[in-house]
Design a protein around this motif. Structure first.
Motif, PDB file in Angstrom:
ATOM      1  N   TYR A 198      40.962  47.526  28.938  1.00 59.78           N
ATOM      2  CA  TYR A 198      41.851  47.656  30.092  1.00 59.78           C
ATOM      3  C   TYR A 198      40.997  47.583  31.343  1.00 59.78           C
ATOM      4  CZ  TYR A 198      46.404  48.945  32.063  1.00 59.78           C
ATOM      5  OH  TYR A 198      47.618  48.937  32.698  1.00 59.78           O
ATOM      6  N   THR A 199      41.078  46.456  32.040  1.00 59.43           N
ATOM      7  CA  THR A 199      40.191  46.202  33.166  1.00 59.43           C
ATOM      8  C   THR A 199      40.992  45.749  34.374  1.00 59.43           C
ATOM      9  OG1 THR A 199      38.355  45.572  31.707  1.00 59.43           O
ATOM     10  CG2 THR A 199      38.256  44.790  33.980  1.00 59.43           C
ATOM     11  N   GLY A 200      40.635  46.306  35.534  1.00 60.85           N
ATOM     12  CA  GLY A 200      41.178  45.847  36.798  1.00 60.85           C
ATOM     13  C   GLY A 200      40.103  45.106  37.563  1.00 60.85           C
ATOM     14  N   LEU A 201      40.405  43.885  37.966  1.00 62.51           N
ATOM     15  CA  LEU A 201      39.479  43.086  38.770  1.00 62.51           C
ATOM     16  C   LEU A 201      40.138  42.866  40.123  1.00 62.51           C
ATOM     17  CD1 LEU A 201      37.438  39.978  37.621  1.00 62.51           C
ATOM     18  CD2 LEU A 201      38.705  39.930  39.773  1.00 62.51           C
ATOM     19  N   GLU A 202      39.619  43.536  41.149  1.00 64.15           N
ATOM     20  CA  GLU A 202      40.261  43.490  42.471  1.00 64.15           C
ATOM     21  C   GLU A 202      39.643  42.407  43.330  1.00 64.15           C
ATOM     22  OE1 GLU A 202      41.801  46.225  46.164  1.00 64.15           O
ATOM     23  OE2 GLU A 202      41.085  47.175  44.315  1.00 64.15           O
ATOM     24  N   LEU A 203      40.501  41.590  43.912  1.00 55.21           N
ATOM     25  CA  LEU A 203      40.090  40.504  44.787  1.00 55.21           C
ATOM     26  C   LEU A 203      40.265  40.919  46.242  1.00 55.21           C
ATOM     27  CD1 LEU A 203      41.782  37.796  42.635  1.00 55.21           C
ATOM     28  CD2 LEU A 203      39.330  37.956  43.031  1.00 55.21           C
ATOM     29  N   VAL A 204      39.275  40.596  47.049  1.00 51.28           N
ATOM     30  CA  VAL A 204      39.275  41.026  48.445  1.00 51.28           C
ATOM     31  C   VAL A 204      38.937  39.856  49.367  1.00 51.28           C
ATOM     32  CG1 VAL A 204      38.691  43.425  47.940  1.00 51.28           C
ATOM     33  CG2 VAL A 204      36.853  41.763  48.285  1.00 51.28           C
ATOM     34  N   MET A 205      39.343  39.992  50.619  1.00 48.50           N
ATOM     35  CA  MET A 205      38.985  39.010  51.631  1.00 48.50           C
ATOM     36  C   MET A 205      37.531  39.188  52.056  1.00 48.50           C
ATOM     37  SD  MET A 205      41.789  37.322  51.974  1.00 48.50           S
ATOM     38  CE  MET A 205      41.439  36.380  53.453  1.00 48.50           C
ATOM     39  N   ASP A 206      37.116  40.458  52.048  1.00 51.48           N
ATOM     40  CA  ASP A 206      35.758  40.773  52.495  1.00 51.48           C
ATOM     41  C   ASP A 206      35.307  42.051  51.791  1.00 51.48           C
ATOM     42  OD1 ASP A 206      33.618  40.360  54.852  1.00 51.48           O
ATOM     43  OD2 ASP A 206      34.048  42.510  54.636  1.00 51.48           O
ATOM     44  N   ARG A 207      34.112  42.047  51.233  1.00 55.26           N
ATOM     45  CA  ARG A 207      33.652  43.213  50.485  1.00 55.26           C
ATOM     46  C   ARG A 207      33.382  44.417  51.380  1.00 55.26           C
ATOM     47  NH1 ARG A 207      29.427  40.570  46.077  1.00 55.26           N
ATOM     48  NH2 ARG A 207      31.017  39.890  44.564  1.00 55.26           N
ATOM     49  N   GLU A 208      33.068  44.182  52.621  1.00 54.03           N
ATOM     50  CA  GLU A 208      32.786  45.308  53.522  1.00 54.03           C
ATOM     51  C   GLU A 208      34.070  46.004  53.935  1.00 54.03           C
ATOM     52  OE1 GLU A 208      30.232  44.582  56.807  1.00 54.03           O
ATOM     53  OE2 GLU A 208      28.632  43.716  55.585  1.00 54.03           O
ATOM     54  N   GLU A 236      39.492  44.417  52.339  1.00 55.37           N
ATOM     55  CA  GLU A 236      40.846  43.960  52.588  1.00 55.37           C
ATOM     56  C   GLU A 236      41.374  43.209  51.365  1.00 55.37           C
ATOM     57  OE1 GLU A 236      43.334  40.881  55.489  1.00 55.37           O
ATOM     58  OE2 GLU A 236      41.214  41.331  55.897  1.00 55.37           O
ATOM     59  N   PRO A 237      42.516  43.604  50.829  1.00 51.58           N
ATOM     60  CA  PRO A 237      43.035  42.953  49.621  1.00 51.58           C
ATOM     61  C   PRO A 237      43.330  41.472  49.842  1.00 51.58           C
ATOM     62  CG  PRO A 237      44.189  45.017  50.055  1.00 51.58           C
ATOM     63  CD  PRO A 237      43.391  44.704  51.283  1.00 51.58           C
ATOM     64  N   ALA A 238      43.135  40.678  48.791  1.00 54.18           N
ATOM     65  CA  ALA A 238      43.375  39.229  48.859  1.00 54.18           C
ATOM     66  C   ALA A 238      44.538  38.875  47.942  1.00 54.18           C
ATOM     67  CB  ALA A 238      42.114  38.460  48.480  1.00 54.18           C
ATOM     68  N   GLU A 239      45.758  39.189  48.387  1.00 54.74           N
ATOM     69  CA  GLU A 239      46.946  38.971  47.555  1.00 54.74           C
ATOM     70  C   GLU A 239      47.173  37.498  47.260  1.00 54.74           C
ATOM     71  OE1 GLU A 239      51.785  39.725  47.545  1.00 54.74           O
ATOM     72  OE2 GLU A 239      50.607  40.228  49.316  1.00 54.74           O
ATOM     73  N   THR A 240      47.113  36.646  48.295  1.00 54.84           N
ATOM     74  CA  THR A 240      47.367  35.225  48.088  1.00 54.84           C
ATOM     75  C   THR A 240      46.363  34.636  47.113  1.00 54.84           C
ATOM     76  OG1 THR A 240      48.338  34.996  50.297  1.00 54.84           O
ATOM     77  CG2 THR A 240      47.563  32.988  49.221  1.00 54.84           C
ATOM     78  N   LEU A 241      45.109  34.998  47.268  1.00 55.03           N
ATOM     79  CA  LEU A 241      44.076  34.513  46.349  1.00 55.03           C
ATOM     80  C   LEU A 241      44.368  34.962  44.926  1.00 55.03           C
ATOM     81  CD1 LEU A 241      41.354  33.164  45.718  1.00 55.03           C
ATOM     82  CD2 LEU A 241      40.240  35.329  46.338  1.00 55.03           C
ATOM     83  N   ALA A 242      44.768  36.208  44.752  1.00 52.77           N
ATOM     84  CA  ALA A 242      45.040  36.722  43.409  1.00 52.77           C
ATOM     85  C   ALA A 242      46.172  35.951  42.739  1.00 52.77           C
ATOM     86  CB  ALA A 242      45.382  38.211  43.474  1.00 52.77           C
ATOM     87  N   LEU A 243      47.249  35.692  43.481  1.00 54.49           N
ATOM     88  CA  LEU A 243      48.381  34.975  42.912  1.00 54.49           C
ATOM     89  C   LEU A 243      48.043  33.515  42.640  1.00 54.49           C
ATOM     90  CD1 LEU A 243      51.315  36.522  44.983  1.00 54.49           C
ATOM     91  CD2 LEU A 243      50.523  37.151  42.702  1.00 54.49           C
TER      92      LEU A 243
END
Length: 462
Positions: free
Chosen positions: A390-400, A403-410
């Motif tokens: 069970y793993t969550g891989l979170e995508l972000v606009m910027d690591r600092e 900021e979540p990257a919803e469009t990229l994830a979809l």
């Protein structure tokens, strides 16, 4: 037959409040019907005409699946896909032990629980043996939604209170009562007026399990105080302690346990929703709540219990269940029928016989290690977290800024689909890939999953 009009299949991706519904994150939109091939377009239009607009389909180009085995499924034209998402067939698709058990029982008897049947009692004793000794009774239903509906009612009967606490993106099911305690459904569902909503222990944004645990404890304590001041009466807290729909937060800290125990000390019940983390999914323990050292008052389970055969349950401390069970009879026509129980027993026997808890732990660790190596080449991967398979891989606009990257994830889901790897998303902005393969997922499957992620991210960032 009329064709679909825009929005009929999935409606708005977000409600009026801007909240992203868990059911709409990875879903087909009716506006894309015309882009489908003739066969898929016909099925989509027939489905809508006969099933209505409430149902959801995965992907911008829905997949017609016809066969599955282990961690793999095949579509109607013979394409093979690696399944990184389904915990309904928790052991794996078309597991022979479940098939054999169901077939044998079907040739003998299938009816409801108002007759004596040793298989039902044997299974009840067996599944309760996996839980703390204080959890000593169980009631069978068909779905996790029904189990949580029953648990909410039992908790209110026992405590005399009405108000529950739930996390901000929790999903606990789809009955009227349970939907009202599932904030992740967004503005389409009206929440129970007594429900208090708290943030999950977001280990990524708080920076550590300890900081996240303290924040969670403080939020729960504040919610209890608010309930007590309002006169609503504390019924308890309902939580999946892997916080699956919130974004998968499996970090362990004693303050999470302290928050749950505070609810119990103040007279409320803890309903452990194990529909997603249960049955060795997290590797470290059979049940998700056991990782935190807490003892629930009620435990609910569903999807993985029968490997796709409908069966679910609500286990309870007998003293918590007694006020409900002595005040009224309860009957669920198909809950705990002999065929479903045979499937459930086969699941339990297979988990033990194939040592799947250790398998989930070992392969999950190897999978996250490979994902961490991948992240070094893809700055849009902000965090990798989880336990077992069970793993969550979170995508972000910027690591600092994180900021979540919803469009990229979809978009990534669609790229993975084109590379014949299936998964979905979770979290408040649908920016977390929910990597939750069947327990049949092997170490040998890891390169295929990682290579697909690598190629898909590369294509999107080109």
């Amino acid at each position: 037959m009329s064709s679909l009009t825009a929005g009929q299949t999935n409606g708005s991706k977000r409600g009026a409040t801007g909240h992203a519904s868990i059911l709409n994150g990875n879903s087909f939109d009716a506006e894309d019907t015309a882009t489908l091939d003739p066969g898929a377009r016909s099925l989509v239009e027939r489905r809508h005409a006969r099933l209505g607009a409430a149902y959801r389909l995965f992907y911008r180009r829905p997949i017609e699946l016809v066969r599955g085995r282990g961690a793999y499924v095949w579509d109607s034209v013979g394409n093979e896909y690696l399944d990184l998402y389904n915990n309904v067939p928790s052991l794996g698709h078309s597991h022979p032990a479940v098939i054999d058990a169901v077939h044998r029982q079907m040739t003998q008897l299938n009816t409801h629980t108002r007759y004596l049947h040793p298989g039902v009692i044997d299974y009840a004793e067996d599944i309760l043996s996996t839980m703390p000794g204080a959890i000593d009774q169980i009631m069978f239903v068909c779905t996790g939604s029904e189990a949580n509906d029953l648990a909410l009612r039992v908790g209110r009967e026992y405590t005399g209170g009405t108000a529950y606490i739930a996390t901000s993106e929790a999903y606990h099911g789809n009955t009227a009562l349970v939907s009202a305690h599932s904030p992740s459904l967004g503005s389409a569902e009206k929440l129970d007026p007594t429900l208090r909503v708290v943030d999950p222990p977001d280990t990524y944004r708080w920076g550590s399990s300890r900081a996240a645990g303290v924040a969670f404890y403080n939020a729960v304590a504040s919610a209890i105080s608010e309930i007590e001041a309002s006169g609503d009466g504390l019924a308890g807290i309902i939580a999946d302690l892997s916080f699956s729909s919130d974004g998968i937060y499996t970090g362990e800290d004693q303050m999470v346990r302290a928050a749950i125990e505070l609810v119990q000390q103040r007279g409320g019940v803890f309903i452990a929703d194990e529909v997603q983390p249960g049955f060795t999914r997290l590797g470290e323990s059979f049940w998700g709540f056991q990782r935190h050292g807490v003892v629930p008052d009620l435990v609910t389970t569903g999807k993985p219990m029968g490997n796709g055969i409908p069966i679910a349950g609500m286990a309870a401390r007998s003293e918590v269940l007694e006020p409900f069970s002595t005040a009224r009879p309860y009957f669920n026509t198909f809950g705990g029928n002999p065929v479903s129980v045979a499937a459930a027993q086969a699941v339990l026997d297979t988990i033990r016989g194939e040592n799947l808890q250790q398998h989930a732990f070992t392969v999950g660790e190897e999978f996250r290690s490979a994902l961490s190596e991948l992240a070094a080449n893809h700055p849009s991967i902000g965090d990798i977290r989880g336990s077992g398979l069970y793993t969550g891989l979170e995508l972000v606009m910027d690591r600092e800024t994180k900021e979540p990257a919803e469009t990229l994830a979809l978009d990534l889901l669609e790229e993975l689909r084109e590379r014949h790897v299936l998964t979905s998303v979770c979290g408040p902005t649908n920016s977390v890939l929910k990597l939750r393969p069947p327990l049949a997922f092997q170490a040998s499957d890891i390169p295929r999953a990682v290579d697909a992620l690598d190629a898909a991210l590369t294509a999107l960032n080109a």
